[in-house]
Write an enzyme that holds these catalytic residues in place. Sequence first.
Site, PDB file in Angstrom:
ATOM      1  N   HIS A  76       0.885  -1.043  -0.095  1.00 14.36           N
ATOM      2  CA  HIS A  76       0.049  -0.050  -0.118  1.00 14.36           C
ATOM      3  C   HIS A  76       0.775   1.277   0.126  1.00 14.36           C
ATOM      4  CE1 HIS A  76      -4.223  -1.496   1.497  1.00 14.36           C
ATOM      5  NE2 HIS A  76      -3.767  -2.166   0.424  1.00 14.36           N
ATOM      6  N   TYR A 204      -8.974   5.496   8.000  1.00 11.35           N
ATOM      7  CA  TYR A 204      -8.963   6.027   9.296  1.00 11.35           C
ATOM      8  C   TYR A 204      -9.889   7.072   9.478  1.00 11.35           C
ATOM      9  CZ  TYR A 204      -4.697   3.140  10.379  1.00 11.35           C
ATOM     10  OH  TYR A 204      -3.873   2.258  10.316  1.00 11.35           O
ATOM     11  N   PRO A 296      -3.498   0.061  19.184  1.00 15.80           N
ATOM     12  CA  PRO A 296      -3.406  -0.494  17.592  1.00 15.80           C
ATOM     13  C   PRO A 296      -3.542   0.518  16.412  1.00 15.80           C
ATOM     14  CG  PRO A 296      -5.434  -1.261  18.453  1.00 15.80           C
ATOM     15  CD  PRO A 296      -4.967  -0.588  19.464  1.00 15.80           C
ATOM     16  N   LYS A 300       1.479  -0.369  15.178  1.00 18.39           N
ATOM     17  CA  LYS A 300       2.868  -0.583  15.286  1.00 18.39           C
ATOM     18  C   LYS A 300       3.213  -1.959  16.508  1.00 18.39           C
ATOM     19  CE  LYS A 300       4.564   2.781  13.595  1.00 18.39           C
ATOM     20  NZ  LYS A 300       4.579   2.331  12.247  1.00 18.39           N
ATOM     21  N   TYR A 388       4.190   6.087  10.055  1.00 16.56           N
ATOM     22  CA  TYR A 388       3.444   5.296   9.865  1.00 16.56           C
ATOM     23  C   TYR A 388       4.197   4.140   9.157  1.00 16.56           C
ATOM     24  CZ  TYR A 388      -0.661   2.691   8.599  1.00 16.56           C
ATOM     25  OH  TYR A 388      -1.699   1.821   8.244  1.00 16.56           O
TER      26      TYR A 388
END
Length: 393
Positions: A76, A204, A296, A300, A388
Amino acid sequence: MTIQLKTQVAIVGAGPSGLLLGQLLHRAGIDNVVVERQSADYVAARIRAGVLEQVTVDLLREAGVDQRMHREGLPHDGFDLLFKGQRHRIDLHALTQRRVMVYGQTEVTRDLMQARQAAGLPSHYEVEDVRIDGLQGSIAEVTGQHQGQALRIQADFVAGCDGYHGVSRSCIPADVLRTYEKVYPFGWLGMLADVPPVSDELIYANTERGFALCSMRSRTRSRYYVQVPSSERVENWSDEAFWDELARRLDPQAASHLTRGPALEKSVAPLRSFVAEPMRWGRLFLAGDAAHIVPPTGAKGLNLAAADVGYLWQALSAYYQSGQSQALDAYAERCLRRVWRAERFSWWFTSLMHQLPAEGEFGQKIQEAELDYLVHSEAASKALAENYVGLPL
Ligand code: RFL
Ligand code: PHB
């Protein structure tokens, strides 16, 4: 009768940390034995994380278990942030020249278990009453019971890879161990379903009804989460109620693309930040969830576990090649530097994306301002993206 074994590294726990370490050590010519409390079937069926950083992908390649991931995993290049009803793409690749791999922890675990079995490496499942002794002496000892038989393993070192509820952390005396913890007043209700994901990339969402996350395991299997109070019980949620709530937390376009289907699994996970220091005590080295937990939101947990294992594998390899213990002595400090940066990021991203009633309307406005800044400032987007995709080892 007692089963007696001698090895270089005894690994407690057959989660991703323990299995990855075992495979890396084996390839470096270092003997190891894995001891696990649960059955192999139970370990293989657990559903957890879904996003792998490049650092984790690289370690899986080193361990020789990357073939299926490269075939079936989904690289991604970005994800969407949804707030105030609009989606904004964070272009991870443009911002960092890196990407992430969407490949479930369940698959990583299965690949590692198969590789361990194919290499004929010793693994003991369903071992009860595991005890660890001799950590300050000349030899460490891991003992336990398997179906009425005693198991006794002598080892140079013990890797405590037994997760948050394991025994290894408790071997560090109370006057040495320091723990840092934050428990959030909400959890994630997760659902897995064999339906195509609502979008090609993760979403998100920060909404008035609470956080939501649209993730996936493949092009035909979706993983979705909604924020719920930490006291929420999964029995209160029918599949229909879950789909309705998820749809309400998405933008109209995504909501209209949502494919519903029966849940393969539904569960509530609490959210917690936790760090235990030190990560080394004598012959014991903690790795993964045994030493730290992150909420979560930043994906990570598994990646931090893999980074610990990477450092430990390097340090043990250096020790067995040259007899030098500097890298072993530096292990805890190297890990904790990365751990605290990931703790900070996961706490920040969690605080940004969830409804936090205790923060009131002021807190809500600050969240909105920060999200606005995040998607309109390249510097802010870049800070999000570089955390990220994962900081370099
Ligand atoms: P694990 O996976 O917990 O594995 C530890 C293993 O040790 C065994 N064990 C023992 N063995 C012998 N003797 C004992 N006394 C033992 N006590 C325990 C356990 O049975 C188990 O097999 O830790 P590890 O290997 O460090 O791996 C860490 C990751 O699993 C973890 O960081 C992530 O899964 C965290 N996590 C998530 N991370 C994400 O990035 N994204 C997610 O969506 C996500 N969802 C989750 C999660 C963790 C969860 N937990 C821990 C309950 C969802 C859940 C429910
Ligand atoms: C998941 O797919 O389970 C997942 C993905 C991203 C996260 C957390 C969980 O941040």
